[in-house]
Design an enzyme around this catalytic site. Structure first.
Site, PDB file in Angstrom:
ATOM      1  N   GLU A 286      -2.023 -43.399  48.043  1.00 14.94           N
ATOM      2  CA  GLU A 286      -0.849 -42.459  48.734  1.00 14.94           C
ATOM      3  C   GLU A 286       0.418 -43.375  49.397  1.00 14.94           C
ATOM      4  O   GLU A 286       0.927 -42.463  49.850  1.00 14.94           O
ATOM      5  CB  GLU A 286      -1.227 -41.254  49.490  1.00 14.94           C
ATOM      6  CG  GLU A 286      -1.696 -39.862  48.873  1.00 14.94           C
ATOM      7  CD  GLU A 286      -2.352 -38.953  49.501  1.00 14.94           C
ATOM      8  OE1 GLU A 286      -2.045 -37.855  49.216  1.00 14.94           O
ATOM      9  OE2 GLU A 286      -3.030 -39.179  50.687  1.00 14.94           O
TER      10      GLU A 286
ATOM     11  N   HIS B 151       1.705 -41.040  57.331  1.00 10.16           N
ATOM     12  CA  HIS B 151       1.215 -40.026  56.619  1.00 10.16           C
ATOM     13  C   HIS B 151      -0.163 -39.778  57.320  1.00 10.16           C
ATOM     14  O   HIS B 151      -0.939 -40.896  57.105  1.00 10.16           O
ATOM     15  CB  HIS B 151       0.668 -40.112  55.890  1.00 10.16           C
ATOM     16  CG  HIS B 151      -0.097 -39.320  54.758  1.00 10.16           C
ATOM     17  ND1 HIS B 151       0.512 -37.861  54.671  1.00 10.16           N
ATOM     18  CD2 HIS B 151      -1.172 -39.053  53.710  1.00 10.16           C
ATOM     19  CE1 HIS B 151      -0.494 -37.089  53.825  1.00 10.16           C
ATOM     20  NE2 HIS B 151      -1.651 -38.027  53.727  1.00 10.16           N
TER      21      HIS B 151
ATOM     22  N   HIS C  62      -3.310 -36.339  58.186  1.00 12.55           N
ATOM     23  CA  HIS C  62      -4.285 -35.024  57.302  1.00 12.55           C
ATOM     24  C   HIS C  62      -4.092 -34.614  59.006  1.00 12.55           C
ATOM     25  O   HIS C  62      -5.312 -33.571  59.356  1.00 12.55           O
ATOM     26  CB  HIS C  62      -5.211 -35.101  56.856  1.00 12.55           C
ATOM     27  CG  HIS C  62      -5.025 -36.167  55.640  1.00 12.55           C
ATOM     28  ND1 HIS C  62      -6.549 -36.655  55.197  1.00 12.55           N
ATOM     29  CD2 HIS C  62      -4.604 -36.309  55.364  1.00 12.55           C
ATOM     30  CE1 HIS C  62      -5.635 -37.137  54.158  1.00 12.55           C
ATOM     31  NE2 HIS C  62      -4.306 -36.950  53.787  1.00 12.55           N
TER      32      HIS C  62
ATOM     33  N   HIS D 297      -2.630 -29.787  53.054  1.00 13.02           N
ATOM     34  CA  HIS D 297      -2.892 -31.364  52.886  1.00 13.02           C
ATOM     35  C   HIS D 297      -2.713 -32.181  54.008  1.00 13.02           C
ATOM     36  O   HIS D 297      -3.278 -32.757  55.333  1.00 13.02           O
ATOM     37  CB  HIS D 297      -2.231 -31.730  52.381  1.00 13.02           C
ATOM     38  CG  HIS D 297      -2.751 -33.685  51.526  1.00 13.02           C
ATOM     39  ND1 HIS D 297      -1.931 -34.283  50.219  1.00 13.02           N
ATOM     40  CD2 HIS D 297      -2.750 -34.447  52.370  1.00 13.02           C
ATOM     41  CE1 HIS D 297      -1.782 -35.440  50.192  1.00 13.02           C
ATOM     42  NE2 HIS D 297      -2.389 -35.735  51.565  1.00 13.02           N
TER      43      HIS D 297
HETATM   44 ZN   LIG Z   1      -3.106 -37.640  52.167  1.00  9.03          ZN
END
Ligand SMILES: [Zn+2]
Length: 267
Positions: A87, A106, A108, A186
């Protein structure tokens, strides 16, 4: 703000930034923003960024764990680079779209994800998170899937097509309007003009989510910030973000599970 056009070798990166990046990985883990998954990156130049190799952030420890990527295509500058995160396109497309962004996280975070699948928006209601504004946008991968139905629909942002769509949700005309955007089912992407503030925004986004959910569970009406309150609290905390940094630094330095081979203590 970086002004260098290109950085292609880690020897060109300031040791202070290398150390800070590794510490940053540990801080995100210490605050439950990442587990084995999730990542942070930092812009090095107008055409490159740096992030760790495919490794849980808590385990990032040395310069061997770091990789320089091209913003243009999210490919490593060096062909023999270790495996990277699938990602990493999230990072490359955000840097490409917003020249002022210097760092991207990023995460989660399970505290935040509920707001990506509910009709209740994540909204600033806690004075440390005014930067969130009155409603954090939710980007939905399905908005891309509908045009490419044969694509894998596993919610991961593993190509430029998905990542550029996600990046558009942050702002327009090269200007970030929303420093945080949720990703349905996500996680979230967090941006800032410094690595320190990106971590700050990540930590306090999660705390705002926790406060908002606690308030909602009480059953009464929840009073959110007005646009003016969100703006003014965001400005005030933005000026004082230097305060928690030494505390977070001490927290990770005192945990034996974190190693930063670039810190003075380990040299
Ligand atoms: Zn992710």
């Amino acid at each position: 703000m970086v002004t260098v056009d290109s950085i292609t070798d880690l020897s060109q990166v300031s040791p202070v930034l290398l150390r800070k990046y590794i510490d940053g990985c540990h801080k995100l883990h210490q605050h439950d923003l990442v587990d084995a998954y999730g990542h942070i990156s930092v812009r090095l130049s107008t055409s490159n960024f740096m992030m760790s190799k495919y490794l849980a952030p808590a385990l990032v420890a040395s310069i061997e764990d770091l990789v320089i990527y091209n913003i243009e295509d999210a490919q490593p500058v060096k062909p023999d680079a270790p495996r990277g995160f699938s990602e990493r396109f999230i990072h490359s497309e955000v840097y490409k779209a917003y020249p002022a962004v210097q760092s991207v996280v990023h995460s989660h975070s399970p505290e935040v994800v509920p707001f990506s699948i509910s009709t209740v928006p994540l909204s600033a209601c806690f004075h440390m998170a005014g930067f969130l504004g009155t409603a954090v946008p939710v980007w939905d991968a399905a908005s891309v899937y509908k045009d490419y139905p044969s694509d894998n629909q596993d919610m991961l942002v593993r190509n430029t097509r998905l990542a550029s769509s996600l990046a558009k949700a942050l702002g327009e005309n090269g200007q970030v309007k929303h420093p945080v955007v949720l990703m349905r089912g996500h996680g979230m992407v967090v941006t800032s003009e410094s690595l320190e503030m990106c971590i700050f925004n990540s930590i306090y986004t999660q705390q705002n989510a926790r406060v908002q959910r606690s308030a909602m569970s009480l059953g009464g009406a929840v009073k959110y910030f007005t646009e003016r309150e969100a703006h003014d609290t965001g400005t005030t905390t933005g000026m004082g973000a230097v305060k928690p940094w030494p505390l977070w630094e001490k927290e990770v330095a005192n945990k034996t599970m974190y190693h930063n081979q670039l810190s003075a203590a380990e040299v």
